[in-house]
Design a protein around this motif. Structure first.
Motif, PDB file in Angstrom:
ATOM      1  N   ILE A 170     -36.098  11.335  -7.065  1.00  0.00           N
ATOM      2  CA  ILE A 170     -34.985  11.621  -7.975  1.00  0.00           C
ATOM      3  C   ILE A 170     -35.237  12.908  -8.745  1.00  0.00           C
ATOM      4  CG2 ILE A 170     -33.752  10.819 -10.037  1.00  0.00           C
ATOM      5  CD1 ILE A 170     -32.951   9.284  -7.559  1.00  0.00           C
ATOM      6  N   SER A 171     -36.467  13.132  -9.207  1.00  0.00           N
ATOM      7  CA  SER A 171     -36.763  14.342  -9.985  1.00  0.00           C
ATOM      8  C   SER A 171     -36.695  15.598  -9.127  1.00  0.00           C
ATOM      9  CB  SER A 171     -38.151  14.228 -10.638  1.00  0.00           C
ATOM     10  OG  SER A 171     -39.185  14.248  -9.671  1.00  0.00           O
ATOM     11  N   MET A 172     -36.907  15.482  -7.818  1.00  0.00           N
ATOM     12  CA  MET A 172     -36.824  16.632  -6.909  1.00  0.00           C
ATOM     13  C   MET A 172     -35.386  17.077  -6.665  1.00  0.00           C
ATOM     14  SD  MET A 172     -39.320  15.866  -3.723  1.00  0.00           S
ATOM     15  CE  MET A 172     -41.022  15.373  -3.896  1.00  0.00           C
ATOM     16  N   PHE A 173     -34.482  16.116  -6.625  1.00  0.00           N
ATOM     17  CA  PHE A 173     -33.121  16.411  -6.180  1.00  0.00           C
ATOM     18  C   PHE A 173     -32.088  16.500  -7.306  1.00  0.00           C
ATOM     19  CE2 PHE A 173     -34.989  14.903  -2.212  1.00  0.00           C
ATOM     20  CZ  PHE A 173     -34.395  15.729  -1.270  1.00  0.00           C
ATOM     21  N   TYR A 174     -32.424  16.013  -8.513  1.00  0.00           N
ATOM     22  CA  TYR A 174     -31.411  15.933  -9.566  1.00  0.00           C
ATOM     23  C   TYR A 174     -31.846  16.625 -10.841  1.00  0.00           C
ATOM     24  CZ  TYR A 174     -28.968  12.595  -6.611  1.00  0.00           C
ATOM     25  OH  TYR A 174     -28.288  12.010  -5.567  1.00  0.00           O
TER      26      TYR A 174
END
Length: 513
Positions: A170-174
């Motif tokens: 989630i932290s990579m994409f958002y």
């Protein structure tokens, strides 16, 4: 020329103002995103284009994360259903079987996460899910304490990677203001799993026990579901924005550029000892570890004993199974509301406070009405007491938006989940057989621990606000000292985004309260 490695904030300006060309980058030291984009933005995209990419991400990533989390929760809590459906281990032996999951989790969470850092995240996750599906199905074989203890131990080891990997994905994409709601989208599956598991167990309870206990059917069905979920993750879950196959190359660049301003980066395959040390010495790490302990000691008891408590009110087994489902619906609503508010308000700690208030009210009712015949009020209390679960989703979002440097992120996430594990081990021992059927000491512990957590939330919030103000002063000092214009500051901000700097090393990093 490659800049010297940064050790603290005061050294950072040397790196920030170094004239490094993208062709000179050592990818082993920097963020993997730099394989697709430069130190500075080479292309400009419109908000409409960013929105289009985000929608494509939303079609794939949150549903897969939700499926994984739902499967994990069902498999972890299957023991609670089995406990009233012919499970052969009871009393203190049952407590130890419940405990063994968290022992396995604790043993393996750190090795698992450092292995995952070296490998492709989604492929490692999918393989673990398939493996634990097989372990689930094997639960249908044993008849005694020892094999069940061993199987639950292995199940905990295999499931230990789930939450840390989902947080990283989630932290990579958002962006930061999107992470809370996305975490809530998969975390709400605890509630969905509670409803689905309750109805599934209720239906299975009608199957006659002709030498094949109903609890075995639950384990076989949930194991098959886990294997199917693991295969889906292996096929479709992306490992990082740089290699998301369902995006075009231009869309992958957009996916990376849209998170550049958040300064959290994507991933780095090298284990950096200095980032491990920083994570261990960062006061915020230990505050979030303490918060995880305080909010999840109650979970250790409630996850495994809620059905037993409800049955103790005087309901039959079938009634108990169906009456557990409204609590799941309340959990869903709580998770979605807290996640939405967390992103909209740019807050992490206040949503946790809101989620704890109904739990404290429910725990107070369970204590105050303990031993009475007011079944309806006691049942309602067991439904609302579960809203505290949303706090863990926000803790996940807190880690995602308040930690940078990939090794540091991996370490902090592993420490958080290790604390979750320790809390659940302790929690199972707050509901002891000698206290049945009321389990009054366990209910009192919920009141005490979550009251302390309320205070801790405001302490963590103050620390983050103070550190953000400190960061802003540092940037102003650097601007004056180096004679930078606003455009220079923005350029250096861009160059720091994918340098795999920690949140402490990067002066442009801003904390979310």
């Amino acid at each position: 020329m490659e800049p010297a490695e940064v050790k603290d904030e005061k050294q950072l300006e040397t790196v920030v103002v170094s004239d490094v060309e993208s062709s000179d980058i050592d990818f082993r030291d920097k963020d993997e995103a730099l394989r697709l984009v430069g130190l500075e933005k080479a292309a400009t995209f419109t908000e409409r284009e960013y929105t289009r990419v985000r929608r494509k991400l939303d079609i794939v990533i949150p549903p897969l994360c939700a499926a994984v989390y739902c499967t994990q929760y069902l498999d972890k809590t299957a023991l609670s259903y089995a406990s009233i459906m012919g499970f052969p281990v009871t009393g203190q032996g049952y407590n130890l079987v419940a405990l063994s999951f968290y022992i396995g989790f604790l043993i393996w969470v750190f090795p698992s996460m450092y292995i995952a850092q070296r490998l492709r995240l989604a492929k490692y996750l999918g393989t673990n899910i398939v493996a634990w599906g097989i372990i689930m199905m094997l639960h249908a074989i044993p008849r005694s304490f020892g094999p069940f203890f061993a199987l639950r131990l292995l199940l905990g080891m295999l499931e230990s990677c789930v939450a840390p990997i989902l947080i990283l994905i989630i932290s990579m994409f958002y962006k930061k203001n999107e992470q809370g709601s996305r975490m809530a989208w998969f975390y709400m599956m605890n509630g969905v799993a509670g409803i689905f598991g309750g109805f599934l167990a209720y239906g299975i309870s009608f199957i006659p026990d002709n030498g094949f206990a109903p609890f075995k059917i639950i384990y076989l069905m949930l194991g098959a579901l886990a294997i199917a979920t693991g295969v889906a993750v292996l096929l479709w879950m992306p490992d990082s924005p740089a290699n998301a196959q369902f995006l075009t190359r231009e869309e992958r660049v957009m996916a990376i550029e849209r998170i550049r301003d958040g300064q959290c980066g994507t991933e780095n395959k090298r284990l950096k000892k200095e980032q491990v040390v920083e994570a261990l010495l960062d006061i915020r790490t230990w505050l979030i570890v303490l918060a995880t302990l305080l909010t999840n000691i109650p979970n250790g008891g409630l996850a495994n004993f809620t059905n037993i408590i409800v049955k103790g009110f005087g309901y039959t087994t079938k009634q108990t199974l169906i009456l557990s489902t409204p609590g799941g619906a309340i959990g869903i609503a709580s998770a979605l509301l807290c996640g939405w508010y967390s992103d909209r308000a740019g807050e992490r700690m206040l949503p946790i406070v809101w989620s704890l208030i109904p739990t404290l009210a429910g725990a107070a009712m369970l204590v105050g009405l303990n031993g009475t015949s007011q079944k309806g009020a006691l049942l309602f209390a067991t439904w609302i007491v579960g809203t505290y679960g949303s706090s863990l989703a926000i803790i996940y979002a807190y880690n995602a938006s308040n930690t940078s440097g990939h090794t540091k992120k991996v370490t902090v996430n592993a420490m958080t989940l290790a604390a979750f594990c320790v809390a659940n081990i302790v929690g199972t021992e707050t509901f002891l057989p000698k206290d049945a059927p009321g389990y009054l000491p366990g209910k009192i512990s919920i009141l005490v621990l979550l009251s302390a957590q309320l205070v801790l939330c405001f302490v963590i919030r103050w620390v983050n606000l103070w550190m953000t103000r400190k960061k802003k002063r540092l940037v102003e000092e650097m601007k004056i000292r180096n004679g930078w214009t606003d455009q220079d500051v923005e350029r250096e901000r861009e160059r720091a985004a994918f340098a795999d700097l920690t949140d402490k090393q990067n002066p442009f990093f801003e904390y979310t309260a």
